[in-house]
Design a protein around this motif. Structure first.
Motif, PDB file in Angstrom:
ATOM      1  N   ARG A 186       0.833  -1.203   0.000  1.00 40.30           N
ATOM      2  CA  ARG A 186       0.000   0.000   0.000  1.00 40.30           C
ATOM      3  C   ARG A 186       0.871   1.257   0.000  1.00 40.30           C
ATOM      4  NH1 ARG A 186      -3.001  -1.325   3.997  1.00 40.30           N
ATOM      5  NH2 ARG A 186      -2.101  -0.026   5.653  1.00 40.30           N
ATOM      6  N   GLU A 187       1.922   1.257   0.822  1.00 37.70           N
ATOM      7  CA  GLU A 187       2.808   2.422   0.868  1.00 37.70           C
ATOM      8  C   GLU A 187       3.540   2.604  -0.462  1.00 37.70           C
ATOM      9  OE1 GLU A 187       5.278   1.783   4.256  1.00 37.70           O
ATOM     10  OE2 GLU A 187       3.711   2.355   5.697  1.00 37.70           O
ATOM     11  N   GLN A 188       3.927   1.494  -1.087  1.00 37.39           N
ATOM     12  CA  GLN A 188       4.580   1.583  -2.390  1.00 37.39           C
ATOM     13  C   GLN A 188       3.622   2.166  -3.426  1.00 37.39           C
ATOM     14  OE1 GLN A 188       6.127  -2.171  -3.861  1.00 37.39           O
ATOM     15  NE2 GLN A 188       6.061  -1.454  -5.966  1.00 37.39           N
ATOM     16  N   MET A 189       2.357   1.704  -3.412  1.00 36.17           N
ATOM     17  CA  MET A 189       1.380   2.188  -4.377  1.00 36.17           C
ATOM     18  C   MET A 189       1.024   3.659  -4.139  1.00 36.17           C
ATOM     19  SD  MET A 189       0.632   0.134  -6.792  1.00 36.17           S
ATOM     20  CE  MET A 189      -0.780   1.069  -7.381  1.00 36.17           C
ATOM     21  N   GLN A 190       1.076   4.099  -2.891  1.00 30.85           N
ATOM     22  CA  GLN A 190       0.831   5.519  -2.620  1.00 30.85           C
ATOM     23  C   GLN A 190       1.807   6.391  -3.398  1.00 30.85           C
ATOM     24  OE1 GLN A 190       1.079   6.104   1.602  1.00 30.85           O
ATOM     25  NE2 GLN A 190      -0.617   4.716   2.059  1.00 30.85           N
ATOM     26  N   HIS A 191       3.079   6.032  -3.345  1.00 30.23           N
ATOM     27  CA  HIS A 191       4.095   6.818  -4.049  1.00 30.23           C
ATOM     28  C   HIS A 191       3.940   6.680  -5.563  1.00 30.23           C
ATOM     29  CE1 HIS A 191       6.144   8.038  -0.405  1.00 30.23           C
ATOM     30  NE2 HIS A 191       6.133   6.795   0.022  1.00 30.23           N
ATOM     31  N   GLU A 192       3.539   5.490  -6.027  1.00 31.93           N
ATOM     32  CA  GLU A 192       3.363   5.306  -7.466  1.00 31.93           C
ATOM     33  C   GLU A 192       2.174   6.120  -7.981  1.00 31.93           C
ATOM     34  OE1 GLU A 192       3.437   1.368  -8.936  1.00 31.93           O
ATOM     35  OE2 GLU A 192       5.270   0.817  -7.896  1.00 31.93           O
ATOM     36  N   LEU A 193       1.071   6.133  -7.229  1.00 29.57           N
ATOM     37  CA  LEU A 193      -0.079   6.928  -7.646  1.00 29.57           C
ATOM     38  C   LEU A 193       0.260   8.413  -7.646  1.00 29.57           C
ATOM     39  CD1 LEU A 193      -3.095   5.193  -5.844  1.00 29.57           C
ATOM     40  CD2 LEU A 193      -2.584   5.212  -8.285  1.00 29.57           C
ATOM     41  N   ARG A 194       1.037   8.839  -6.664  1.00 33.28           N
ATOM     42  CA  ARG A 194       1.454  10.246  -6.618  1.00 33.28           C
ATOM     43  C   ARG A 194       2.318  10.576  -7.832  1.00 33.28           C
ATOM     44  NH1 ARG A 194       0.207  14.904  -5.753  1.00 33.28           N
ATOM     45  NH2 ARG A 194       0.901  16.132  -4.013  1.00 33.28           N
ATOM     46  N   GLY A 195       3.200   9.651  -8.210  1.00 31.35           N
ATOM     47  CA  GLY A 195       4.029   9.878  -9.390  1.00 31.35           C
ATOM     48  C   GLY A 195       3.207   9.936 -10.664  1.00 31.35           C
ATOM     49  N   ILE A 196       2.227   9.047 -10.786  1.00 29.20           N
ATOM     50  CA  ILE A 196       1.348   9.057 -11.964  1.00 29.20           C
ATOM     51  C   ILE A 196       0.580  10.371 -12.028  1.00 29.20           C
ATOM     52  CG2 ILE A 196      -0.718   8.002 -12.964  1.00 29.20           C
ATOM     53  CD1 ILE A 196       0.347   5.302 -11.874  1.00 29.20           C
ATOM     54  N   HIS A 197       0.094  10.829 -10.895  1.00 26.44           N
ATOM     55  CA  HIS A 197      -0.616  12.103 -10.871  1.00 26.44           C
ATOM     56  C   HIS A 197       0.290  13.248 -11.292  1.00 26.44           C
ATOM     57  CE1 HIS A 197      -1.815  15.805  -8.555  1.00 26.44           C
ATOM     58  NE2 HIS A 197      -2.883  15.594  -9.279  1.00 26.44           N
ATOM     59  N   ARG A 198       1.516  13.231 -10.788  1.00 25.46           N
ATOM     60  CA  ARG A 198       2.470  14.287 -11.148  1.00 25.46           C
ATOM     61  C   ARG A 198       2.771  14.271 -12.644  1.00 25.46           C
ATOM     62  NH1 ARG A 198       6.281  12.600  -8.209  1.00 25.46           N
ATOM     63  NH2 ARG A 198       7.302  11.413  -9.848  1.00 25.46           N
ATOM     64  N   ASP A 199       2.909  13.085 -13.218  1.00 27.29           N
ATOM     65  CA  ASP A 199       3.287  12.979 -14.628  1.00 27.29           C
ATOM     66  C   ASP A 199       2.135  13.321 -15.575  1.00 27.29           C
ATOM     67  OD1 ASP A 199       5.812  12.231 -13.858  1.00 27.29           O
ATOM     68  OD2 ASP A 199       5.476  10.080 -14.130  1.00 27.29           O
ATOM     69  N   THR A 200       0.905  12.955 -15.202  1.00 27.85           N
ATOM     70  CA  THR A 200      -0.232  13.172 -16.103  1.00 27.85           C
ATOM     71  C   THR A 200      -0.940  14.495 -15.868  1.00 27.85           C
ATOM     72  OG1 THR A 200      -1.804  12.052 -14.634  1.00 27.85           O
ATOM     73  CG2 THR A 200      -0.640  10.688 -16.248  1.00 27.85           C
ATOM     74  N   GLY A 201      -0.904  14.995 -14.634  1.00 30.39           N
ATOM     75  CA  GLY A 201      -1.608  16.234 -14.323  1.00 30.39           C
ATOM     76  C   GLY A 201      -3.102  16.090 -14.216  1.00 30.39           C
ATOM     77  N   VAL A 202      -3.627  14.860 -14.209  1.00 27.64           N
ATOM     78  CA  VAL A 202      -5.067  14.646 -14.122  1.00 27.64           C
ATOM     79  C   VAL A 202      -5.558  15.041 -12.726  1.00 27.64           C
ATOM     80  CG1 VAL A 202      -4.892  12.237 -13.326  1.00 27.64           C
ATOM     81  CG2 VAL A 202      -6.921  12.988 -14.605  1.00 27.64           C
ATOM     82  N   THR A 203      -6.776  15.544 -12.651  1.00 27.98           N
ATOM     83  CA  THR A 203      -7.389  15.878 -11.374  1.00 27.98           C
ATOM     84  C   THR A 203      -7.855  14.592 -10.699  1.00 27.98           C
ATOM     85  OG1 THR A 203      -8.146  17.962 -12.325  1.00 27.98           O
ATOM     86  CG2 THR A 203      -9.141  17.295 -10.235  1.00 27.98           C
ATOM     87  N   VAL A 204      -7.510  14.426  -9.417  1.00 26.48           N
ATOM     88  CA  VAL A 204      -7.867  13.216  -8.675  1.00 26.48           C
ATOM     89  C   VAL A 204      -8.669  13.582  -7.436  1.00 26.48           C
ATOM     90  CG1 VAL A 204      -7.013  11.194  -7.412  1.00 26.48           C
ATOM     91  CG2 VAL A 204      -5.827  11.961  -9.489  1.00 26.48           C
ATOM     92  N   LEU A 205      -9.820  12.921  -7.268  1.00 29.32           N
ATOM     93  CA  LEU A 205     -10.594  12.995  -6.030  1.00 29.32           C
ATOM     94  C   LEU A 205     -10.513  11.614  -5.393  1.00 29.32           C
ATOM     95  CD1 LEU A 205     -12.375  14.716  -4.205  1.00 29.32           C
ATOM     96  CD2 LEU A 205     -14.362  13.893  -5.480  1.00 29.32           C
ATOM     97  N   TYR A 206      -9.930  11.553  -4.206  1.00 27.39           N
ATOM     98  CA  TYR A 206      -9.512  10.290  -3.591  1.00 27.39           C
ATOM     99  C   TYR A 206     -10.206  10.127  -2.248  1.00 27.39           C
ATOM    100  CZ  TYR A 206      -5.999   6.688  -2.334  1.00 27.39           C
ATOM    101  OH  TYR A 206      -5.356   5.524  -1.977  1.00 27.39           O
ATOM    102  N   VAL A 207     -10.915   9.028  -2.064  1.00 28.09           N
ATOM    103  CA  VAL A 207     -11.602   8.749  -0.808  1.00 28.09           C
ATOM    104  C   VAL A 207     -10.829   7.706  -0.019  1.00 28.09           C
ATOM    105  CG1 VAL A 207     -13.627   7.629   0.203  1.00 28.09           C
ATOM    106  CG2 VAL A 207     -13.926   9.404  -1.519  1.00 28.09           C
ATOM    107  N   THR A 208     -10.581   7.989   1.256  1.00 22.68           N
ATOM    108  CA  THR A 208      -9.886   7.030   2.114  1.00 22.68           C
ATOM    109  C   THR A 208     -10.288   7.273   3.562  1.00 22.68           C
ATOM    110  OG1 THR A 208      -7.720   6.200   2.830  1.00 22.68           O
ATOM    111  CG2 THR A 208      -7.868   8.544   2.312  1.00 22.68           C
ATOM    112  N   HIS A 209     -10.219   6.215   4.371  1.00 22.67           N
ATOM    113  CA  HIS A 209     -10.398   6.382   5.814  1.00 22.67           C
ATOM    114  C   HIS A 209      -9.037   6.452   6.509  1.00 22.67           C
ATOM    115  CE1 HIS A 209      -9.638   2.061   5.485  1.00 22.67           C
ATOM    116  NE2 HIS A 209      -9.200   2.143   6.728  1.00 22.67           N
ATOM    117  N   ASP A 210      -7.959   6.264   5.730  1.00 22.34           N
ATOM    118  CA  ASP A 210      -6.598   6.214   6.264  1.00 22.34           C
ATOM    119  C   ASP A 210      -6.014   7.628   6.272  1.00 22.34           C
ATOM    120  OD1 ASP A 210      -3.746   5.986   6.470  1.00 22.34           O
ATOM    121  OD2 ASP A 210      -3.871   3.893   5.877  1.00 22.34           O
ATOM    122  N   GLN A 211      -5.888   8.213   7.474  1.00 23.67           N
ATOM    123  CA  GLN A 211      -5.404   9.591   7.569  1.00 23.67           C
ATOM    124  C   GLN A 211      -3.985   9.740   7.037  1.00 23.67           C
ATOM    125  OE1 GLN A 211      -6.474   7.567  10.119  1.00 23.67           O
ATOM    126  NE2 GLN A 211      -7.310   8.798  11.778  1.00 23.67           N
ATOM    127  N   GLY A 212      -3.112   8.765   7.362  1.00 23.03           N
ATOM    128  CA  GLY A 212      -1.734   8.837   6.888  1.00 23.03           C
ATOM    129  C   GLY A 212      -1.652   8.811   5.377  1.00 23.03           C
TER     130      GLY A 212
END
Length: 376
Positions: A186-212
């Motif tokens: 999960r922690e690895q995917m967090q960084h990968e999703l952040r990188g994908i967002h940075r590279d594509t510039g797409v707007t993301v609305l993300y729902v989570t119960h995990d504060q961290g």
């Protein structure tokens, strides 16, 4: 076609027109109880906005309203300047990623990615180029012919993300997409999703119960409770400057001390708690002298002081529990009579050993203590 959009902060700051606007939006399933209450929210173009809150707080309902799977009881949802209240989900141009990846088990990875393009009648040569780019983006080139059952959980999640982005939507909604993964992945995917967002510039609305997770990934975080946004801001603002007791207690850990305001001058106040006067707290929307407040101090802001310390901000305490947690030591100590304090100290070999039952003094810098209005 996937593109690479400029993600310069100054450029984004001048984008005065939000991509999405919620205007006085409410949602009730039974006609009585509102699960979303008079919501007004702007989502900026290109930002990663996380909605965080306990179960039943309204965050997933908001996502479903924007996706078109639920209909607002009242209010307006505006996407790129036009109302989408009456536009069906498939015509809103929004990508979706769920916790359950919803991949077609009988299709290969390539076929799963091609499906949303084929349904939009994109030419075959363009589909091939878009699928190749999407696989490159999520680092799954060479996996085209595999089926979902032949992939790990993390790989399936990457395919789900790629499928949501393959047709270049203006907005991607993600509902607990990493909830089924183990902690390390999960922690690895967090960084990968952040990188994908940075590279594509797409707007993301993300729902989570995990504060961290929300603090790690987001440009801004909106904290939900009982169908309403309690606070919205950058991760640092949400963590360091909570505006009420719910945010202080829900985001991370806080030591919350009830007391009475004894003096209030400008942005600072003095609070009586457990027979001690705690001075210099930052006053946040509190009442007049004599009103009840809650002092909120983050555990990492509390220090263990020598017993000889005599400054006014220090409290006598007794250590009750010590837990080693790798990069830090978590300490429980009792002060102010019965108040239990959580203290997080960085691990270091120079510190004298601490033991349960040990008497000590604890304290914090005045700027790390916030006085919030009491909410029963």
């Amino acid at each position: 076609m996937l593109d690479r959009r400029l993600r310069d902060p100054e450029t984004q700051a001048h984008q005065t027109h939000p991509l999405v606007r919620f205007v006085d939006v409410e949602k009730s399933y039974d006609g009585r109880e509102l699960v979303v209450q008079r919501l007004n929210l702007d989502i900026r173009k290109g930002e990663f906005l996380s909605l965080v809150g306990p179960s039943g707080s309204g965050k997933t309902t908001l996502l479903m309203l924007l996706a078109g799977f639920e209909t607002a009881t009242r209010g307006d949802i505006i996407l790129e300047g036009r109302s989408v209240n009456l536009i069906p989900p498939q015509h809103r141009g929004i990508g979706m990623v769920f916790q359950q990846y919803a991949l077609f088990p009988h299709m290969t990875v390539e076929e799963n990615l091609a499906f949303p393009l084929e349904s939009r009648r994109i030419p075959a040569n363009e589909i091939r180029r878009s699928v190749d780019r999407a696989l490159e983006m999520v680092r799954l080139r060479g996996f085209q012919t595999r089926r979902p059952r032949q992939l790990s959980g993390g790989q399936q999640q990457r395919v789900a993300v790629a499928r949501a982005l393959v047709y270049n939507p203006k907005l991607v909604l993600m509902d607990e997409p990493l909830g089924a993964l183990d902690r390390q992945l999960r922690e690895q995917m967090q960084h990968e999703l952040r990188g994908i967002h940075r590279d594509t510039g797409v707007t993301v609305l993300y729902v989570t119960h995990d504060q961290g997770e929300a603090l790690t990934m987001s440009d801004r975080v909106a904290v939900f409770h009982r169908g309403a946004i309690q606070q919205i801001g950058t991760p640092q603002q949400i963590y360091e400057e909570p505006e009420n007791t719910f945010v202080a207690g829900f985001i991370g850990e806080s030591n919350c001390i009830q007391g009475i305001v004894r003096a209030h001058s400008g942005s600072r106040c003095s609070v009586e708690a457990g027979g001690n006067l705690i001075s210099g707290a930052l006053a946040v929307n509190i009442g007049a002298v004599g009103s009840r407040v809650v002092l909120a101090i983050r555990p990492e802001s509390v220090g263990i002081l020598p017993r000889s310390t005599s400054n006014a901000g220090a409290l006598d305490a007794i250590i009750s529990q010590i837990t080693f947690q790798g990069d830090h030591i978590r300490i429980l100590a009792t002060a102010l009579g019965t108040q239990e304090f959580i203290i997080k100290l960085p691990r270091t070999r120079e510190r004298p050993p601490l033991v349960p039952g040990q008497e000590c003094r604890i304290g914090w810098a005045p700027e790390d203590c916030r006085a919030l209005a009491y909410a029963p």
